[in-house]
Scaffold this motif. Structure first.
Motif, PDB file in Angstrom:
ATOM      1  N   GLY A 164      -8.721  28.122  -6.883  1.00  0.00           N
ATOM      2  CA  GLY A 164      -9.701  27.795  -5.851  1.00  0.00           C
ATOM      3  C   GLY A 164     -10.557  26.596  -6.175  1.00  0.00           C
ATOM      4  O   GLY A 164     -11.295  26.111  -5.301  1.00  0.00           O
ATOM      5  N   ALA A 165     -10.510  26.101  -7.400  1.00  0.00           N
ATOM      6  CA  ALA A 165     -11.266  24.899  -7.760  1.00  0.00           C
ATOM      7  C   ALA A 165     -10.708  23.700  -7.014  1.00  0.00           C
ATOM      8  O   ALA A 165      -9.511  23.614  -6.737  1.00  0.00           O
ATOM      9  N   ARG A 166     -11.594  22.756  -6.700  1.00  0.00           N
ATOM     10  CA  ARG A 166     -11.173  21.514  -6.056  1.00  0.00           C
ATOM     11  C   ARG A 166     -11.508  20.373  -7.011  1.00  0.00           C
ATOM     12  O   ARG A 166     -12.592  19.810  -6.966  1.00  0.00           O
ATOM     13  N   GLN A 167     -10.559  20.067  -7.881  1.00  0.00           N
ATOM     14  CA  GLN A 167     -10.772  19.068  -8.920  1.00  0.00           C
ATOM     15  C   GLN A 167     -10.463  17.664  -8.393  1.00  0.00           C
ATOM     16  O   GLN A 167      -9.588  17.468  -7.527  1.00  0.00           O
ATOM     17  N   ILE A 168     -11.193  16.697  -8.938  1.00  0.00           N
ATOM     18  CA  ILE A 168     -11.104  15.304  -8.489  1.00  0.00           C
ATOM     19  C   ILE A 168     -10.568  14.444  -9.630  1.00  0.00           C
ATOM     20  O   ILE A 168     -11.006  14.559 -10.766  1.00  0.00           O
ATOM     21  N   ARG A 169      -9.616  13.571  -9.290  1.00  0.00           N
ATOM     22  CA  ARG A 169      -9.112  12.598 -10.254  1.00  0.00           C
ATOM     23  C   ARG A 169      -9.016  11.236  -9.572  1.00  0.00           C
ATOM     24  O   ARG A 169      -8.822  11.141  -8.359  1.00  0.00           O
ATOM     25  N   GLN A 170      -9.111  10.169 -10.393  1.00  0.00           N
ATOM     26  CA  GLN A 170      -9.005   8.811  -9.876  1.00  0.00           C
ATOM     27  C   GLN A 170      -7.611   8.251 -10.161  1.00  0.00           C
ATOM     28  O   GLN A 170      -7.068   8.452 -11.259  1.00  0.00           O
ATOM     29  N   TYR A 171      -7.063   7.538  -9.159  1.00  0.00           N
ATOM     30  CA  TYR A 171      -5.768   6.879  -9.304  1.00  0.00           C
ATOM     31  C   TYR A 171      -5.862   5.474  -8.734  1.00  0.00           C
ATOM     32  O   TYR A 171      -6.371   5.266  -7.633  1.00  0.00           O
ATOM     33  N   SER A 172      -5.362   4.508  -9.502  1.00  0.00           N
ATOM     34  CA  SER A 172      -5.363   3.129  -9.031  1.00  0.00           C
ATOM     35  C   SER A 172      -4.473   2.976  -7.813  1.00  0.00           C
ATOM     36  O   SER A 172      -3.429   3.636  -7.702  1.00  0.00           O
ATOM     37  N   LEU A 173      -4.885   2.098  -6.920  1.00  0.00           N
ATOM     38  CA  LEU A 173      -4.042   1.719  -5.796  1.00  0.00           C
ATOM     39  C   LEU A 173      -3.033   0.701  -6.327  1.00  0.00           C
ATOM     40  O   LEU A 173      -3.392  -0.414  -6.706  1.00  0.00           O
ATOM     41  N   SER A 174      -1.777   1.100  -6.381  1.00  0.00           N
ATOM     42  CA  SER A 174      -0.769   0.316  -7.089  1.00  0.00           C
ATOM     43  C   SER A 174       0.098  -0.527  -6.169  1.00  0.00           C
ATOM     44  O   SER A 174       0.991  -1.227  -6.643  1.00  0.00           O
ATOM     45  N   GLY A 175      -0.165  -0.490  -4.859  1.00  0.00           N
ATOM     46  CA  GLY A 175       0.668  -1.226  -3.919  1.00  0.00           C
ATOM     47  C   GLY A 175       0.055  -2.540  -3.479  1.00  0.00           C
ATOM     48  O   GLY A 175      -0.918  -3.028  -4.043  1.00  0.00           O
ATOM     49  N   ASP A 176       0.619  -3.096  -2.446  1.00  0.00           N
ATOM     50  CA  ASP A 176       0.199  -4.377  -1.883  1.00  0.00           C
ATOM     51  C   ASP A 176      -1.098  -4.183  -1.095  1.00  0.00           C
ATOM     52  O   ASP A 176      -1.135  -3.394  -0.155  1.00  0.00           O
ATOM     53  N   PRO A 177      -2.181  -4.903  -1.440  1.00  0.00           N
ATOM     54  CA  PRO A 177      -3.420  -4.762  -0.669  1.00  0.00           C
ATOM     55  C   PRO A 177      -3.273  -5.147   0.794  1.00  0.00           C
ATOM     56  O   PRO A 177      -4.096  -4.747   1.621  1.00  0.00           O
ATOM     57  N   GLY A 178      -2.241  -5.899   1.124  1.00  0.00           N
ATOM     58  CA  GLY A 178      -2.018  -6.281   2.516  1.00  0.00           C
ATOM     59  C   GLY A 178      -1.210  -5.282   3.309  1.00  0.00           C
ATOM     60  O   GLY A 178      -0.996  -5.458   4.514  1.00  0.00           O
ATOM     61  N   SER A 179      -0.750  -4.217   2.678  1.00  0.00           N
ATOM     62  CA  SER A 179       0.064  -3.213   3.362  1.00  0.00           C
ATOM     63  C   SER A 179      -0.813  -2.316   4.235  1.00  0.00           C
ATOM     64  O   SER A 179      -1.973  -2.054   3.896  1.00  0.00           O
ATOM     65  N   PRO A 180      -0.288  -1.808   5.347  1.00  0.00           N
ATOM     66  CA  PRO A 180      -1.066  -0.861   6.155  1.00  0.00           C
ATOM     67  C   PRO A 180      -1.208   0.504   5.499  1.00  0.00           C
ATOM     68  O   PRO A 180      -1.990   1.329   5.953  1.00  0.00           O
ATOM     69  N   HIS A 181      -0.439   0.758   4.446  1.00  0.00           N
ATOM     70  CA  HIS A 181      -0.499   2.031   3.730  1.00  0.00           C
ATOM     71  C   HIS A 181      -1.051   1.804   2.322  1.00  0.00           C
ATOM     72  O   HIS A 181      -1.074   0.687   1.823  1.00  0.00           O
ATOM     73  N   TRP A 182      -1.500   2.871   1.706  1.00  0.00           N
ATOM     74  CA  TRP A 182      -1.919   2.845   0.312  1.00  0.00           C
ATOM     75  C   TRP A 182      -0.853   3.516  -0.544  1.00  0.00           C
ATOM     76  O   TRP A 182      -0.130   4.401  -0.067  1.00  0.00           O
ATOM     77  N   ARG A 183      -0.794   3.104  -1.810  1.00  0.00           N
ATOM     78  CA  ARG A 183       0.117   3.756  -2.743  1.00  0.00           C
ATOM     79  C   ARG A 183      -0.630   4.065  -4.031  1.00  0.00           C
ATOM     80  O   ARG A 183      -1.356   3.225  -4.556  1.00  0.00           O
ATOM     81  N   ILE A 184      -0.462   5.283  -4.505  1.00  0.00           N
ATOM     82  CA  ILE A 184      -0.961   5.656  -5.830  1.00  0.00           C
ATOM     83  C   ILE A 184       0.227   6.074  -6.684  1.00  0.00           C
ATOM     84  O   ILE A 184       1.266   6.492  -6.158  1.00  0.00           O
ATOM     85  N   THR A 185       0.085   5.926  -7.970  1.00  0.00           N
ATOM     86  CA  THR A 185       1.134   6.334  -8.898  1.00  0.00           C
ATOM     87  C   THR A 185       0.519   7.291  -9.908  1.00  0.00           C
ATOM     88  O   THR A 185      -0.442   6.937 -10.594  1.00  0.00           O
ATOM     89  N   VAL A 186       1.046   8.487  -9.977  1.00  0.00           N
ATOM     90  CA  VAL A 186       0.460   9.571 -10.767  1.00  0.00           C
ATOM     91  C   VAL A 186       1.355   9.854 -11.975  1.00  0.00           C
ATOM     92  O   VAL A 186       2.528  10.196 -11.813  1.00  0.00           O
ATOM     93  N   LYS A 187       0.779   9.690 -13.165  1.00  0.00           N
ATOM     94  CA  LYS A 187       1.511  10.068 -14.372  1.00  0.00           C
ATOM     95  C   LYS A 187       1.115  11.472 -14.770  1.00  0.00           C
ATOM     96  O   LYS A 187      -0.069  11.794 -14.869  1.00  0.00           O
ATOM     97  N   ARG A 188       2.102  12.303 -14.994  1.00  0.00           N
ATOM     98  CA  ARG A 188       1.828  13.682 -15.384  1.00  0.00           C
ATOM     99  C   ARG A 188       1.291  13.730 -16.815  1.00  0.00           C
ATOM    100  O   ARG A 188       1.887  13.147 -17.737  1.00  0.00           O
ATOM    101  N   VAL A 189       0.166  14.397 -16.973  1.00  0.00           N
ATOM    102  CA  VAL A 189      -0.438  14.547 -18.295  1.00  0.00           C
ATOM    103  C   VAL A 189       0.147  15.793 -18.936  1.00  0.00           C
ATOM    104  O   VAL A 189      -0.096  16.917 -18.480  1.00  0.00           O
ATOM    105  N   ARG A 190       0.922  15.597 -19.977  1.00  0.00           N
ATOM    106  CA  ARG A 190       1.561  16.709 -20.677  1.00  0.00           C
ATOM    107  C   ARG A 190       0.609  17.286 -21.724  1.00  0.00           C
ATOM    108  O   ARG A 190      -0.245  16.587 -22.272  1.00  0.00           O
ATOM    109  N   ALA A 191       0.747  18.568 -21.980  1.00  0.00           N
ATOM    110  CA  ALA A 191      -0.057  19.193 -23.038  1.00  0.00           C
ATOM    111  C   ALA A 191       0.315  18.567 -24.370  1.00  0.00           C
ATOM    112  O   ALA A 191       1.478  18.322 -24.670  1.00  0.00           O
ATOM    113  N   GLY A 192      -0.688  18.266 -25.147  1.00  0.00           N
ATOM    114  CA  GLY A 192      -0.471  17.655 -26.457  1.00  0.00           C
ATOM    115  C   GLY A 192      -1.754  17.742 -27.233  1.00  0.00           C
ATOM    116  O   GLY A 192      -2.192  18.821 -27.630  1.00  0.00           O
TER     117      GLY A 192
END
Length: 398
Positions: free
Chosen positions: A201-229
């Protein structure tokens, strides 16, 4: 500027407070979350709380700010304050929350330092706190205004219209507003916050860089999975990898972040490692359209070519720019990247022009190494900018 009466008190007690700041911040968060448990559930990164990184970041920022007030009273650490303000705005921090922080922080100071906190000491450090807090409040108010949102920001639903597995641990998600409105402009290098509901039920917040073209009508994020270590497995990154599919909705903030390209025609260095390539991609897309002849050096380091997210896209963008050069390092290059060097990135080996402005994004060891190489080569500190994925643990070294 710190007042005349508080300056000698802060200077005299800074070693005492600095030595105990870790214990103070730990006590602060304990008190805060006992009073307001919803903040840990829905605002603060639980992973960073568990591994202690958030406590170190708070301690570092307070110590750095206080030290600056007594050693350089004529200046202000604007780079540090700007990074914090952008992160706060992306989370929706409001001015009234600074009063809550003040209440529990100064209670923790009293708990740890006891009788050493005389009324004079308390008043001096209260002044330090509010100088920093009011500076951040003003910066955040301006950021909210510039983003067209009220204090606290605004979340909007965005639909995943494309999902691509870019490496075994990284997935890109292309987003468009669910209401059909344009995604909106962003500055190359900025990030958004993504708020994700977890099974408890928690609503956690994370930041992701916008990795696509700033001129595109859409946004793109790229999420790297953080593995336990060394730390716990990433709650949000794992959830997005396992659950986020085309057609799903994500709750997304406005773009924030101060790691953005400067105007002008001066030479640039874009240095990244691992998933730190993501803000550099939006910069490359922007340069390809707006300033293709700008002198540009690009360096990237990764474990293997297969771990290099958006590898082909980065190489294609650099090759399209006539005055750009790409330098790659892989710990295990294999046979698929004959042009890459083996081992760790070495900025000291690059042929850099005079007047270069550098942008760094990657792990802390990578950025420390590259920043050190650049400073030793005579690049001024004000020309080296960086983005940290997570709490900024090296503010005190600026």
């Amino acid at each position: 500027m710190l007042s005349e009466q508080s300056t000698p008190v802060v200077r005299a007690t800074l070693p005492l407070v600095g030595a105990a700041i870790g214990e103070i911040t730990e006590g602060f968060y304990t008190r805060l979350f006992q009073d307001r448990p919803e903040l840990l559930r829905d605002l603060f990164n639980r992973g960073n709380q568990a591994n202690g990184e958030q406590q170190k970041a708070l301690a570092g920022s307070i110590a750095a700010f206080a030290g600056m007030l007594v050693e350089r009273p004529e200046s202000r650490p604007d780079a540090m304050l700007a990074r914090i303000a952008h992160k706060h705005a992306s989370l929706g921090i409001t001015s009234d929350q600074y009063k809550l922080v003040h209440q529990h922080l100064f209670a923790a100071i009293g708990d740890v330092l006891g009788s050493a906190v005389t009324p004079e000491v308390a008043a001096a450090w209260d002044e330090v706190y509010w100088l920093m807090a009011n500076a951040l409040i003003a910066l955040e108010a301006r950021l909210y205004q510039d983003s067209g949102t009220a204090e606290g920001g605004a979340w909007r639903e965005m639909e995943i219209v494309e999902r691509h597995e870019v490496t075994s641990d990284a997935v890109s998600l292309v987003l468009r507003p669910a209401d059909g409105a344009p995604a909106g402009a962003f500055r190359p290098g900025q990030y958004v916050s993504v708020r994700t509901e977890l099974p408890d039920g928690a609503r956690q917040i994370r930041q992701y860089s916008l990795s696509g073209d700033p001129g595109s009508p859409h946004w793109r994020i790229t999420v790297k999975r953080v593995r336990a270590g060394a730390g716990p497995e990433g709650e949000v990154s794992s959830r997005l990898h396992e659950q986020a599919r085309t057609g799903d909705l994500l709750s997304v903030s406005a773009p924030f972040g101060d790691l953005v390209l400067p105007e002008g025609d001066g030479p640039l260095l874009l240095a990244s490692a691992g998933i730190g390539v993501t803000p550099m991609l939006s910069m490359l897309h922007h340069l390809a359209v707006a300033d293709p002849t700008r002198p540009l050096t690009v360096m990237h380091a990764d474990r293997t070519p297969a771990d290099h997210a958006h590898r082909d896209e980065q190489r294609r963008l650099v090759s399209s720019l006539p005055n750009a050069r790409l330098h790659l390092w892989y710990e295990e290059p294999g046979d698929s990247a004959p042009e890459a060097l083996s081992g760790l990135a070495d900025a000291a080996a690059l042929d850099l022009p005079d007047g270069v402005t550098a942008y760094l994004c990657g792990s802390l060891p990578f950025m420390r190494a590259v920043r050190g190489d650049l400073l030793r080569r005579g690049v001024p500190a004000h020309a080296v900018h960086y983005e940290v994925f997570g709490p900024d643990l090296w503010l005190g070294n600026e």
